[in-house]
Motif scaffolding. Structure first.
Motif, PDB file in Angstrom:
ATOM      1  N   THR A  73       0.696  -1.171   0.204  1.00  0.00           N
ATOM      2  CA  THR A  73      -0.101   0.163   0.022  1.00  0.00           C
ATOM      3  C   THR A  73       0.983   1.291  -0.135  1.00  0.00           C
ATOM      4  N   PRO A  74       0.485   2.500  -0.536  1.00  0.00           N
ATOM      5  CA  PRO A  74       1.251   3.531  -0.344  1.00  0.00           C
ATOM      6  C   PRO A  74       1.857   3.971   1.098  1.00  0.00           C
ATOM      7  N   ALA A  75       1.101   3.639   2.002  1.00  0.00           N
ATOM      8  CA  ALA A  75       1.693   3.786   3.371  1.00  0.00           C
ATOM      9  C   ALA A  75       2.443   2.730   3.849  1.00  0.00           C
ATOM     10  N   GLU A  76       2.732   1.793   3.021  1.00  0.00           N
ATOM     11  CA  GLU A  76       3.496   0.448   3.294  1.00  0.00           C
ATOM     12  C   GLU A  76       2.795  -0.088   4.457  1.00  0.00           C
ATOM     13  N   ASP A  77       1.711  -0.164   5.029  1.00  0.00           N
ATOM     14  CA  ASP A  77       1.250  -0.790   5.933  1.00  0.00           C
ATOM     15  C   ASP A  77       0.102  -2.001   5.856  1.00  0.00           C
ATOM     16  N   GLY A  78       0.297  -2.353   4.465  1.00  0.00           N
ATOM     17  CA  GLY A  78      -0.381  -3.487   4.163  1.00  0.00           C
ATOM     18  C   GLY A  78      -0.193  -3.993   2.673  1.00  0.00           C
ATOM     19  N   LEU A  79      -0.517  -5.019   2.277  1.00  0.00           N
ATOM     20  CA  LEU A  79      -0.280  -5.678   1.012  1.00  0.00           C
ATOM     21  C   LEU A  79      -1.678  -6.075   0.547  1.00  0.00           C
ATOM     22  N   THR A  80      -1.574  -5.447  -0.982  1.00  0.00           N
ATOM     23  CA  THR A  80      -3.026  -5.268  -1.721  1.00  0.00           C
ATOM     24  C   THR A  80      -3.025  -6.566  -2.606  1.00  0.00           C
ATOM     25  N   CYS A  81      -3.979  -7.171  -2.630  1.00  0.00           N
ATOM     26  CA  CYS A  81      -4.182  -8.099  -3.714  1.00  0.00           C
ATOM     27  C   CYS A  81      -5.450  -7.659  -4.619  1.00  0.00           C
ATOM     28  N   ALA A  82      -4.865  -7.168  -5.890  1.00  0.00           N
ATOM     29  CA  ALA A  82      -5.889  -6.423  -6.702  1.00  0.00           C
ATOM     30  C   ALA A  82      -7.148  -7.351  -7.275  1.00  0.00           C
ATOM     31  N   PRO A  83      -6.878  -8.713  -7.519  1.00  0.00           N
ATOM     32  CA  PRO A  83      -7.881  -9.395  -7.994  1.00  0.00           C
ATOM     33  C   PRO A  83      -9.118  -9.822  -6.923  1.00  0.00           C
TER      34      PRO A  83
END
Length: 70
Positions: free
Chosen positions: A23-33
């Motif tokens: 994430t932009p804040a580097e506080d999570g990991l995003t799965c787009a699908p």
């Protein structure tokens, strides 16, 4: 917080196996699908399906499953 680049390269969504991005804040990991975010707590990615937060909730400030926006 800086997540190790090598670790980020090997992590995948546990649900669909797609790549995840910080994430932009580097506080999570995003799965787009899956449109889900896996939180990072104390520099440890929490890659459990039941801990994933819907992307829309994450964008509204929710950082923990079952919690409202802060």
């Amino acid at each position: 917080m800086a997540l190790n680049k090598e670790l980020l390269d090997i992590l995948a969504c546990p649900k669909c196996k797609a790549d995840v991005t910080l994430t932009p804040a580097e506080d999570g990991l995003t799965c787009a699908p899956c449109r889900a975010v896996y939180p990072i707590k104390e520099e440890i990615p929490i890659m459990l399906i039941e801990e994933a937060i819907p992307l829309a909730d994450w964008e509204n400030g929710v950082r923990e499953r079952g919690k409202g926006a802060h």
